[in-house]
Scaffold this motif. Structure first.
Motif, PDB file in Angstrom:
ATOM      1  N   LYS A   1       0.834  -1.213   0.000  1.00 45.01           N
ATOM      2  CA  LYS A   1       0.000   0.000   0.000  1.00 45.01           C
ATOM      3  C   LYS A   1       0.871   1.267   0.000  1.00 45.01           C
ATOM      4  N   VAL A   2       1.932   1.269   0.812  1.00 48.77           N
ATOM      5  CA  VAL A   2       2.844   2.417   0.854  1.00 48.77           C
ATOM      6  C   VAL A   2       3.529   2.578  -0.503  1.00 48.77           C
ATOM      7  N   THR A   3       3.935   1.460  -1.093  1.00 53.05           N
ATOM      8  CA  THR A   3       4.588   1.487  -2.414  1.00 53.05           C
ATOM      9  C   THR A   3       3.675   2.123  -3.454  1.00 53.05           C
ATOM     10  N   GLN A   4       2.398   1.709  -3.471  1.00 52.11           N
ATOM     11  CA  GLN A   4       1.432   2.275  -4.420  1.00 52.11           C
ATOM     12  C   GLN A   4       1.266   3.778  -4.200  1.00 52.11           C
ATOM     13  N   ALA A   5       1.196   4.184  -2.931  1.00 51.25           N
ATOM     14  CA  ALA A   5       1.029   5.617  -2.617  1.00 51.25           C
ATOM     15  C   ALA A   5       2.247   6.417  -3.083  1.00 51.25           C
ATOM     16  N   LEU A   6       3.449   5.888  -2.843  1.00 52.40           N
ATOM     17  CA  LEU A   6       4.672   6.587  -3.256  1.00 52.40           C
ATOM     18  C   LEU A   6       4.761   6.676  -4.774  1.00 52.40           C
ATOM     19  N   LYS A   7       4.477   5.560  -5.450  1.00 54.90           N
ATOM     20  CA  LYS A   7       4.511   5.538  -6.918  1.00 54.90           C
ATOM     21  C   LYS A   7       3.552   6.559  -7.500  1.00 54.90           C
ATOM     22  N   SER A   8       2.321   6.604  -6.954  1.00 59.77           N
ATOM     23  CA  SER A   8       1.312   7.501  -7.512  1.00 59.77           C
ATOM     24  C   SER A   8       1.639   8.965  -7.232  1.00 59.77           C
ATOM     25  N   SER A   9       2.523   9.220  -6.246  1.00 57.73           N
ATOM     26  CA  SER A   9       2.922  10.618  -6.022  1.00 57.73           C
ATOM     27  C   SER A   9       4.226  10.941  -6.759  1.00 57.73           C
ATOM     28  N   GLY A  10       4.642  10.047  -7.651  1.00 59.22           N
ATOM     29  CA  GLY A  10       5.767  10.328  -8.535  1.00 59.22           C
ATOM     30  C   GLY A  10       7.144  10.073  -7.946  1.00 59.22           C
ATOM     31  N   ILE A  11       7.220   9.403  -6.833  1.00 56.55           N
ATOM     32  CA  ILE A  11       8.517   9.140  -6.200  1.00 56.55           C
ATOM     33  C   ILE A  11       9.170   7.924  -6.857  1.00 56.55           C
ATOM     34  N   SER A  12      10.466   8.033  -7.130  1.00 56.66           N
ATOM     35  CA  SER A  12      11.227   6.933  -7.719  1.00 56.66           C
ATOM     36  C   SER A  12      11.352   5.816  -6.688  1.00 56.66           C
ATOM     37  N   ILE A  13      10.916   4.608  -7.051  1.00 57.13           N
ATOM     38  CA  ILE A  13      10.888   3.514  -6.093  1.00 57.13           C
ATOM     39  C   ILE A  13      11.301   2.208  -6.757  1.00 57.13           C
ATOM     40  N   GLU A  14      12.151   1.465  -6.077  1.00 57.39           N
ATOM     41  CA  GLU A  14      12.671   0.183  -6.541  1.00 57.39           C
ATOM     42  C   GLU A  14      12.527  -0.798  -5.399  1.00 57.39           C
ATOM     43  N   GLY A  15      12.691  -2.084  -5.675  1.00 59.50           N
ATOM     44  CA  GLY A  15      12.748  -3.027  -4.585  1.00 59.50           C
ATOM     45  C   GLY A  15      11.984  -4.302  -4.831  1.00 59.50           C
ATOM     46  N   PHE A  16      11.695  -4.985  -3.731  1.00 63.09           N
ATOM     47  CA  PHE A  16      10.989  -6.258  -3.836  1.00 63.09           C
ATOM     48  C   PHE A  16      10.168  -6.512  -2.578  1.00 63.09           C
ATOM     49  N   TYR A  17       9.203  -7.401  -2.721  1.00 60.42           N
ATOM     50  CA  TYR A  17       8.482  -7.903  -1.555  1.00 60.42           C
ATOM     51  C   TYR A  17       8.365  -9.415  -1.692  1.00 60.42           C
ATOM     52  N   THR A  18       8.032 -10.060  -0.602  1.00 54.36           N
ATOM     53  CA  THR A  18       7.854 -11.507  -0.626  1.00 54.36           C
ATOM     54  C   THR A  18       6.356 -11.792  -0.516  1.00 54.36           C
ATOM     55  N   GLU A  19       5.934 -12.814  -1.228  1.00 56.58           N
ATOM     56  CA  GLU A  19       4.519 -13.131  -1.278  1.00 56.58           C
ATOM     57  C   GLU A  19       4.326 -14.627  -1.028  1.00 56.58           C
ATOM     58  N   GLU A  20       3.325 -14.954  -0.228  1.00 56.41           N
ATOM     59  CA  GLU A  20       2.997 -16.364   0.023  1.00 56.41           C
ATOM     60  C   GLU A  20       2.573 -17.040  -1.268  1.00 56.41           C
ATOM     61  N   VAL A  21       2.948 -18.306  -1.409  1.00 59.01           N
ATOM     62  CA  VAL A  21       2.442 -19.131  -2.500  1.00 59.01           C
ATOM     63  C   VAL A  21       1.554 -20.183  -1.852  1.00 59.01           C
ATOM     64  N   ARG A  22       0.314 -20.260  -2.307  1.00 55.86           N
ATOM     65  CA  ARG A  22      -0.641 -21.208  -1.705  1.00 55.86           C
ATOM     66  C   ARG A  22      -1.151 -22.178  -2.765  1.00 55.86           C
ATOM     67  N   GLU A  23      -1.305 -23.404  -2.352  1.00 53.53           N
ATOM     68  CA  GLU A  23      -1.918 -24.414  -3.223  1.00 53.53           C
ATOM     69  C   GLU A  23      -2.963 -25.144  -2.407  1.00 53.53           C
ATOM     70  N   GLY A  24      -4.186 -25.172  -2.922  1.00 56.48           N
ATOM     71  CA  GLY A  24      -5.273 -25.856  -2.228  1.00 56.48           C
ATOM     72  C   GLY A  24      -5.458 -25.371  -0.800  1.00 56.48           C
ATOM     73  N   GLY A  25      -5.293 -24.054  -0.601  1.00 56.98           N
ATOM     74  CA  GLY A  25      -5.533 -23.468   0.714  1.00 56.98           C
ATOM     75  C   GLY A  25      -4.380 -23.567   1.699  1.00 56.98           C
ATOM     76  N   ARG A  26      -3.306 -24.288   1.343  1.00 56.85           N
ATOM     77  CA  ARG A  26      -2.177 -24.319   2.278  1.00 56.85           C
ATOM     78  C   ARG A  26      -0.946 -23.648   1.678  1.00 56.85           C
ATOM     79  N   ARG A  27      -0.163 -23.027   2.546  1.00 59.38           N
ATOM     80  CA  ARG A  27       1.036 -22.311   2.098  1.00 59.38           C
ATOM     81  C   ARG A  27       2.104 -23.323   1.702  1.00 59.38           C
ATOM     82  N   THR A  28       2.608 -23.174   0.478  1.00 62.16           N
ATOM     83  CA  THR A  28       3.632 -24.092  -0.013  1.00 62.16           C
ATOM     84  C   THR A  28       4.986 -23.403  -0.184  1.00 62.16           C
ATOM     85  N   GLY A  29       5.013 -22.096   0.039  1.00 69.04           N
ATOM     86  CA  GLY A  29       6.286 -21.387  -0.093  1.00 69.04           C
ATOM     87  C   GLY A  29       6.106 -19.893  -0.200  1.00 69.04           C
TER      88      GLY A  29
END
Length: 159
Positions: A10-38
């Motif tokens: 959410k912060v990333t989206q707000a910064l991007k939409s206000s024209g601030i230069s932004i780089e980086g990464f985030y980690t996201e859960e991977v789920r299969e059949g309702g359970r986290r697999t990675g």
């Protein structure tokens, strides 16, 4: 699971939409059949790759980096994250950049090159880092504690 990545997005989206230069990464859960697999690493430029997956149980011949039930894919992680971090910390001072690092935790810290790149990014004069670190449980993680105790760091607890 308290919403650190959601907040980062959410912060990333707000910064991007206000024209601030932004780089980086985030980690996201991977789920299969309702359970986290990675977890996947997702760069802000849209690239995605595995960070970790649940271990299949078969013993691998090469050195495995494990956190609980997860095996960390160090090669994939480093290929996605290191070029981006090096690029951010070598940017010109004229171009102030926000660098998102979600997260600096056990899985990521198996990479010595990542540790080095994070330290370089933190000392880069033109870079503001928006990152997530875990609350200490058990043995402290050196880089996490180093970051937590820096005078130029403001820590917010997300609950």
């Amino acid at each position: 699971g308290v919403g650190k990545t959601t907040l980062i997005q959410k912060v990333t989206q707000a910064l991007k939409s206000s024209g601030i230069s932004i780089e980086g990464f985030y980690t996201e859960e991977v789920r299969e059949g309702g359970r986290r697999t990675g977890f996947d690493v997702v760069t802000l430029s849209g690239k995605r790759g595995p960070l970790s997956r649940v271990s299949s149980g078969s013993s691998a011949s090469r050195r495995e980096y494990r956190v609980g039930q997860y095996v960390v894919d160090l090669v994939s992680f480093e290929q996605l994250v290191l070029p981006m971090l090096r690029n951010v910390s070598h940017g010109s001072d004229a171009e102030k950049t926000v660098c998102v690092i979600d997260e600096i935790g056990k899985m990521e810290l198996f990479s010595q090159a990542f540790i080095q790149a994070v330290r370089q990014t933190l000392t880069g004069s033109g870079t503001v880092v928006l990152g997530t670190i875990p609350i200490p449980k058990g043995k402290p993680l050196d880089l996490v504690e180093e970051i937590r105790s820096r005078k130029d760091v403001k820590v917010f607890n997300v609950s």
